[in-house]
Scaffold this motif. Structure first.
Motif, PDB file in Angstrom:
ATOM      1  N   MET A   1      -3.927 -25.684  16.756  1.00 18.21           N
ATOM      2  CA  MET A   1      -2.987 -24.663  17.173  1.00 18.21           C
ATOM      3  C   MET A   1      -1.932 -24.529  16.091  1.00 18.21           C
ATOM      4  SD  MET A   1      -2.716 -25.579  21.208  1.00 18.21           S
ATOM      5  CE  MET A   1      -1.827 -24.113  21.640  1.00 18.21           C
ATOM      6  N   ASN A   2      -1.435 -23.342  15.953  1.00 19.09           N
ATOM      7  CA  ASN A   2      -0.451 -23.082  14.916  1.00 19.09           C
ATOM      8  C   ASN A   2       0.928 -22.912  15.538  1.00 19.09           C
ATOM      9  OD1 ASN A   2       1.086 -22.224  12.769  1.00 19.09           O
ATOM     10  ND2 ASN A   2      -0.444 -20.797  12.003  1.00 19.09           N
ATOM     11  N   SER A   3       1.769 -23.917  15.404  1.00 18.06           N
ATOM     12  CA  SER A   3       3.105 -23.881  15.998  1.00 18.06           C
ATOM     13  C   SER A   3       4.079 -23.034  15.190  1.00 18.06           C
ATOM     14  CB  SER A   3       3.657 -25.298  16.144  1.00 18.06           C
ATOM     15  OG  SER A   3       3.713 -25.931  14.876  1.00 18.06           O
ATOM     16  N   GLU A   4       3.666 -22.556  14.027  1.00 14.73           N
ATOM     17  CA  GLU A   4       4.552 -21.748  13.179  1.00 14.73           C
ATOM     18  C   GLU A   4       4.485 -20.256  13.496  1.00 14.73           C
ATOM     19  OE1 GLU A   4       3.488 -22.735   9.203  1.00 14.73           O
ATOM     20  OE2 GLU A   4       3.977 -24.850   9.449  1.00 14.73           O
ATOM     21  N   ARG A   5       3.641 -19.843  14.411  1.00 17.98           N
ATOM     22  CA  ARG A   5       3.534 -18.429  14.791  1.00 17.98           C
ATOM     23  C   ARG A   5       4.795 -17.983  15.505  1.00 17.98           C
ATOM     24  NH1 ARG A   5      -1.166 -15.660  12.963  1.00 17.98           N
ATOM     25  NH2 ARG A   5      -2.678 -17.264  12.570  1.00 17.98           N
ATOM     26  N   THR A   6       4.984 -16.667  15.578  1.00 19.78           N
ATOM     27  CA  THR A   6       6.233 -16.130  16.115  1.00 19.78           C
ATOM     28  C   THR A   6       6.247 -15.974  17.626  1.00 19.78           C
ATOM     29  OG1 THR A   6       5.425 -13.903  15.664  1.00 19.78           O
ATOM     30  CG2 THR A   6       6.814 -14.926  13.982  1.00 19.78           C
ATOM     31  N   THR A   7       5.105 -15.686  18.241  1.00 18.59           N
ATOM     32  CA  THR A   7       5.095 -15.486  19.687  1.00 18.59           C
ATOM     33  C   THR A   7       4.341 -16.623  20.380  1.00 18.59           C
ATOM     34  OG1 THR A   7       3.029 -14.230  19.747  1.00 18.59           O
ATOM     35  CG2 THR A   7       5.058 -12.976  19.343  1.00 18.59           C
ATOM     36  N   ASP A   8       4.602 -16.783  21.675  1.00 18.92           N
ATOM     37  CA  ASP A   8       3.922 -17.821  22.447  1.00 18.92           C
ATOM     38  C   ASP A   8       2.410 -17.599  22.487  1.00 18.92           C
ATOM     39  OD1 ASP A   8       6.210 -19.222  23.002  1.00 18.92           O
ATOM     40  OD2 ASP A   8       6.575 -18.196  24.913  1.00 18.92           O
ATOM     41  N   VAL A   9       2.021 -16.342  22.584  1.00 15.88           N
ATOM     42  CA  VAL A   9       0.590 -16.023  22.631  1.00 15.88           C
ATOM     43  C   VAL A   9      -0.080 -16.445  21.325  1.00 15.88           C
ATOM     44  CG1 VAL A   9      -1.094 -14.146  22.756  1.00 15.88           C
ATOM     45  CG2 VAL A   9       0.888 -14.135  24.261  1.00 15.88           C
ATOM     46  N   GLU A  10       0.538 -16.090  20.190  1.00 17.28           N
ATOM     47  CA  GLU A  10      -0.047 -16.446  18.891  1.00 17.28           C
ATOM     48  C   GLU A  10      -0.048 -17.959  18.669  1.00 17.28           C
ATOM     49  OE1 GLU A  10       2.275 -14.167  16.160  1.00 17.28           O
ATOM     50  OE2 GLU A  10       0.962 -12.430  16.307  1.00 17.28           O
ATOM     51  N   ARG A  11       0.955 -18.654  19.183  1.00 16.87           N
ATOM     52  CA  ARG A  11       0.994 -20.115  19.041  1.00 16.87           C
ATOM     53  C   ARG A  11      -0.119 -20.781  19.835  1.00 16.87           C
ATOM     54  NH1 ARG A  11       6.841 -19.560  18.489  1.00 16.87           N
ATOM     55  NH2 ARG A  11       7.013 -19.246  20.727  1.00 16.87           N
ATOM     56  N   GLY A  12      -0.620 -20.131  20.874  1.00 12.49           N
ATOM     57  CA  GLY A  12      -1.704 -20.669  21.684  1.00 12.49           C
ATOM     58  C   GLY A  12      -3.085 -20.467  21.077  1.00 12.49           C
ATOM     59  N   TRP A  13      -3.172 -19.628  20.051  1.00  9.06           N
ATOM     60  CA  TRP A  13      -4.459 -19.385  19.407  1.00  9.06           C
ATOM     61  C   TRP A  13      -4.852 -20.584  18.548  1.00  9.06           C
ATOM     62  CZ3 TRP A  13      -3.150 -13.881  17.227  1.00  9.06           C
ATOM     63  CH2 TRP A  13      -3.112 -12.984  18.290  1.00  9.06           C
ATOM     64  N   LEU A  14      -6.130 -20.851  18.478  1.00 11.79           N
ATOM     65  CA  LEU A  14      -6.639 -21.923  17.626  1.00 11.79           C
ATOM     66  C   LEU A  14      -7.036 -21.357  16.266  1.00 11.79           C
ATOM     67  CD1 LEU A  14      -8.959 -23.774  20.161  1.00 11.79           C
ATOM     68  CD2 LEU A  14      -6.628 -24.379  19.491  1.00 11.79           C
TER      69      LEU A  14
END
Length: 97
Positions: free
Chosen positions: A1-14
């Motif tokens: 998972m990428n914790s550096e993304r801007t939105t919660d949805v994007e942070r949940g993507w693998l």
């Protein structure tokens, strides 16, 4: 998972680390085994991940020792010489695609 993304949805993507073609859509991964193992067993414990697909297929991803890999690769090669592919399809060509 990428914790550096801007939105919660994007942070949940693998993020993709590798691919396997299964012909199925995998919807679950779980650490575990398909067989029960005794804690006092002499058998080497290999970490495995079980997966399930939307069509009900259950599979396992596991590491092999190098010696086991070489043995299975030789077995596959030997079987390929004896058993012809279905419909004239070459196993080597299918694996390359």
């Amino acid at each position: 998972m990428n914790s550096e993304r801007t939105t919660d949805v994007e942070r949940g993507w693998l993020e993709m680390a590798g691919e396997y073609y299964l012909g199925e859509f995998v919807n679950r991964f779980r650490h575990g085994s398909l067989v029960m193992r005794s804690p006092d067993s002499d058998v080497v414990q290999i970490p495995t991940v079980i997966f399930g697909t939307v069509n009900g297929v259950i599979g396992v991803v596991a590491s092999l020792l190098h010696e086991q890999f070489i043995f299975l690769e030789k077995l596959q090669s030997s079987l390929r010489k004896v058993i012809k592919g279905v419909g004239g399809l070459s196993h080597e060509q299918w694996r390359r695609s």
